[in-house]
Design an enzyme around this catalytic site. Structure first.
Site, PDB file in Angstrom:
ATOM      1  N   GLY A 205       0.835  -1.085   0.036  1.00 20.22           N
ATOM      2  CA  GLY A 205       0.002  -0.141   0.098  1.00 20.22           C
ATOM      3  C   GLY A 205       0.814   1.283   0.100  1.00 20.22           C
ATOM      4  O   GLY A 205       0.343   2.261   0.305  1.00 20.22           O
ATOM      5  N   GLU A 207       1.762   3.182  -2.350  1.00 22.76           N
ATOM      6  CA  GLU A 207       1.354   4.158  -3.139  1.00 22.76           C
ATOM      7  C   GLU A 207      -0.094   4.838  -2.583  1.00 22.76           C
ATOM      8  O   GLU A 207      -0.282   5.861  -3.138  1.00 22.76           O
ATOM      9  CB  GLU A 207       0.987   3.428  -4.429  1.00 22.76           C
ATOM     10  CG  GLU A 207       1.862   3.411  -5.509  1.00 22.76           C
ATOM     11  CD  GLU A 207       3.176   2.770  -5.007  1.00 22.76           C
ATOM     12  OE1 GLU A 207       2.914   1.429  -4.616  1.00 22.76           O
ATOM     13  OE2 GLU A 207       4.206   2.975  -5.254  1.00 22.76           O
ATOM     14  N   ASP A 318      10.334   6.031  -7.469  1.00 21.10           N
ATOM     15  CA  ASP A 318       9.408   4.618  -7.218  1.00 21.10           C
ATOM     16  C   ASP A 318      10.504   3.389  -7.280  1.00 21.10           C
ATOM     17  O   ASP A 318       9.929   2.504  -7.594  1.00 21.10           O
ATOM     18  CB  ASP A 318       8.335   4.432  -7.965  1.00 21.10           C
ATOM     19  CG  ASP A 318       7.371   3.489  -7.639  1.00 21.10           C
ATOM     20  OD1 ASP A 318       7.356   2.983  -6.524  1.00 21.10           O
ATOM     21  OD2 ASP A 318       6.444   3.183  -8.212  1.00 21.10           O
ATOM     22  N   ASP A 320      11.385   0.766  -5.284  1.00 19.67           N
ATOM     23  CA  ASP A 320      11.279  -0.117  -4.141  1.00 19.67           C
ATOM     24  C   ASP A 320      12.515  -1.201  -3.979  1.00 19.67           C
ATOM     25  O   ASP A 320      13.033  -1.446  -4.984  1.00 19.67           O
ATOM     26  CB  ASP A 320      10.082  -1.028  -4.386  1.00 19.67           C
ATOM     27  CG  ASP A 320       8.802  -0.365  -4.506  1.00 19.67           C
ATOM     28  OD1 ASP A 320       7.929  -0.493  -3.534  1.00 19.67           O
ATOM     29  OD2 ASP A 320       8.595   0.224  -5.312  1.00 19.67           O
TER      30      ASP A 320
END
Lengths: 560, 151
Positions: A205, A207, A318, A320
């Site tokens: 979650g 985002e 972004d 990760d």
């Protein structure tokens, strides 16, 4: 006159309208911590997510080998599909790695599905379907990466952030725990990991501006043993990397949504963490933003973070770092390798997190530079409001969640490489719970794509590369002692490559793209390779240029 | 361009079978709330009126997660069925003309679920409806952070 109603009876399980036996042999009863510690030594099975705690995804089976793999044939196919409206309908797909225990396969699907199959014939033995709300917040797809087995049970998380323990002989629920807040935008997709008498899970979650956490649960009762947040509160270690007077830490992300690895000697669980939130608007969260985009080494008994290493400080792309942390030894040293979304391969001393070296593993990296000794210099990032910024790799990274494998005999990592760029335009928005919190408009390139299965030694030297035809890799690889590397492509080809040279030895068109993790096992002494197939997941981020490829959902098993 | 005040009159144009379009339009039905027993179990009745090809209510509200005991009535002069969500497996019941049955569902919350009649094109004609579980997750499942703004 009142007409009496015809008695329709009581509603019953839909699976009763089938020829399912609704039972499976009690094969997981004897699976316990001791056996999982030695998982690779029972390569006839695949009893834990990566095949072993070390994350190598390497099997000792060699009946199928580089000489005879050309004779591989389909042994059986299991088909499944989605019906009606489901959450994020367009995205459902297999993302799981099938587990196999003494002839029974356990595989999870989308939307709360878990199937127990006869690993010899593919016959469905029982199934479990958790009810998933259609409005549950998912980023970024209706998927699940797998289950865990132990002590007669099967464990999985659900898209609406539940953890369920099922009786492995019939799929009946034994216990259930709520492990996240769907109103906050939390969901779950991770394959749980059994360690000792506990299960480890994490949340998804990032985002939506949640606060990431890693949880430990009692295997028998589901009681929580500990929870460790991956974004510190003010005053906690690491909090100095967040704005002191702000609220950013409350929404900081750093979700652990891919299974970690574990070193039993060090008693450490290595968890990768996700992006900070908002993904692309760094101005509202100045600082390095620990422990986003990091590996955190947790004491499995307490959840205490013993050390950490951050791969992308103050991420604006972004990137990760949730993907596997592969444990290996070199020159008597306990090491860990990690192929990050940011395009670099990191090797760390896993006893203390000390960096050994950094090497790029994809051709196009222009977001910034990381030197071999780990110095990070950002160069391109969404900075000014409304101004587009194109960068490589895009937000799905040079390698998305899909896993590399490692053959220790050859000291080679087989990496599914993606080479796709994207444009992000900063668009600030205020935070509202449950709403997407990206801080940008994002468009991933639909052309000029590349990808490969690339082999790197543990020093980061590329030894061979199998190029795809203008598309990225989006599925995990599997290494076997038969000198074969298995890998599925977005266009549906399931490939067998030579472990030492990358030569293509065999392929099979599966009819739909690959976005899962294959595994291998034996049944009645015969080696099989299982690959869940089906094109879905976060395609708008990974490879939007092939998002119209068609769907599909099948598990295909091969044998000689 | 339609404005919000026209909603009721326009819905009336859409309402029913073989009027504005062939079937009932998704999401245009009535709304009702399940009642709750002292032990927390919820109960409600859903019904297929004659020639409606729709569930009444179109949206059933559960005040919280848990067990819902449904009475299911088919007042239509045709045969239908009902496939409902529930943790463990979907629940199926056949509904002959003018029949009545029950179902017990276990649903997490919060969240919106759908159910339908998996026969003919019953679902497309309008026999699709929602069960909406309201409320919050248990306190122990909430994030350790101050209350956040919501839309």
């Amino acid at each position: 006159m009142t007409l009496e109603y015809v008695d329709a009876g009581k509603a019953f399980n839909h699976s009763q309208l089938s020829n399912l036996p609704h039972s499976a042999p009690d094969v997981t009863r004897g699976v316990n911590y001791e056996r999982i510690l030695q998982a690779r030594s029972e390569s006839q099975n695949w009893i834990t997510y990566y095949g072993d705690y070390d994350g190598k995804r390497h099997s000792l089976l060699d009946e199928i080998n580089a000489e005879n793999v050309k004779n591989l044939k389909v042994a059986w196919i299991f088909q499944a599909s989605a019906t009606g409206m489901i959450a994020s309908t367009s995205t459902y797909a297999f993302e799981a790695c099938p587990l196999v225990v003494d002839g029974v396969m356990f595989v999870t699907g989308w939307d709360g599905w878990l199937w127990a199959l006869d690993a010899k014939t593919g016959e469905q033995l029982w199934r479990y379907k958790h009810a998933i709300p259609i409005d549950v917040t998912l980023c970024c797809a209706n998927v699940n990466r797998g289950c865990a087995v132990a002590n007669g049970k099967v464990f999985m998380v659900t898209q609406n952030a539940q953890l369920v323990a099922l009786d492995a002989t019939n799929g009946r629920k034994v216990w259930q725990k709520t492990i996240g807040d769907v109103r906050a935008g939390e969901s779950a997709s991770i394959a749980p990991l059994v360690i000792k008498d506990t299960l480890i899970t994490g949340s998804a979650g990032g985002e939506y501006g949640v606060r990431g956490h890693i949880d430990c649960w009692d295997l028998e009762t589901g009681e929580q043993r500990w929870r460790t947040y991956t974004v510190p509160k003010p005053g906690e270690p690491g909090s100095e990397t967040w704005p002191a007077d702000g609220e950013a830490w409350q929404r900081g992300g750093a979700n652990h949504w891919v299974t970690g690895t574990y070193d039993p000697e060090l008693n450490l669980y290595y968890a990768g963490t996700g992006n900070p939130a908002p993904d692309f608007d760094g101005e509202v969260r100045e600082g390095d933003n620990l422990y986003t985009d990091s590996v955190v080494a947790l004491d499995v008994d307490t959840g205490e973070i013993k050390w950490h290493y951050q791969f992308t400080p103050h991420d604006l792309w972004d990137y990760d770092s949730t993907m596997e942390m592969t444990l290996f030894e070199r020159d008597g040293k306990k090491l860990m390798a990690h192929f990050d979304k940011n395009g670099y391969m990191f090797v760390l001393d896993r006893t203390n997190g000390e960096l050994q070296h950094v090497t790029p593993f994809v051709d196009r990296i222009d977001w910034g530079v990381i030197t071999r000794d780990g110095k990070v210099t950002p160069r391109k990032y969404p900075d000014k409001e409304g101004e587009p910024c194109h960068f490589f790799p895009g937000p799905a990274g040079a390698k998305e969640w899909t896993h590399a494998s490692y053959n220790p005999e050859h000291d080679l990592f087989y990496v599914p490489v993606a080479d796709v760029g994207a444009t992000a335009t900063r668009r600030r928005r205020e935070f509202k719970e449950g709403m997407p919190y990206w801080g940008a408009a994002v468009e991933v390139d639909i052309d000029n794509m590349a990808g490969s299965v690339s082999a790197f030694d543990s020093h980061g030297e590329e030894k061979w590369r199998h190029r795809l035809n203008n598309m990225p890799m989006a599925a995990s690889t599997l290494s076997t002692a038969g000198d074969v590397v298995f890998a599925g492509t977005p266009s549906g080809e399931f490939l067998a490559l030579h472990a030492e040279t990358g030569e293509k030895l065999w392929s099979f068109q599966c009819g739909s793209g690959h976005h899962s993790s294959p595994s291998t096992f034996t049944v009645d002494g015969k080696q099989h390779v299982a690959v869940p197939v089906g094109w879905g997941g976060w395609l708008e981020g990974i490879v939007p240029g092939m998002s119209g490829q068609g769907h599909g959902a099948a598990l295909i098993v091969f044998a000689l | 361009m339609t404005i919000a005040q026209d909603r009721e009159s326009l819905l009336a144009e859409l309402g029913g079978q073989n009027k504005a379009t062939i079937g009932a339009v998704l999401g245009t039905g009535s709304i009702a709330k399940a009642s709750e027993r002292p032990d927390g179990t919820m109960e409600a009745t859903i019904r297929i009126p004659e020639d409606a090809m729709a569930w009444e209510p179109g949206v059933l509200i559960m005040p919280h997660a848990g067990i819902l005991e449904l009475t299911i009535i088919n007042d239509d002069k045709n045969t239908h069925a009902c496939l409902l969500p529930s943790n463990g497996d979907r629940q199926f019941i056949g509904l002959l003309n003018h029949s009545k049955g029950t179902a017990t569902l276990e649903l997490d919350g919060p969240g919106c679920y759908w159910y339908g009649s998996p026969a003919g094109n019953d679902e497309g004609r309008g026999l699709q409806a929602a069960i909406v579980v309201t409320g919050e997750v248990p306190p122990e499942a909430k994030l350790d952070r101050p209350a956040q703004p919501r839309p």
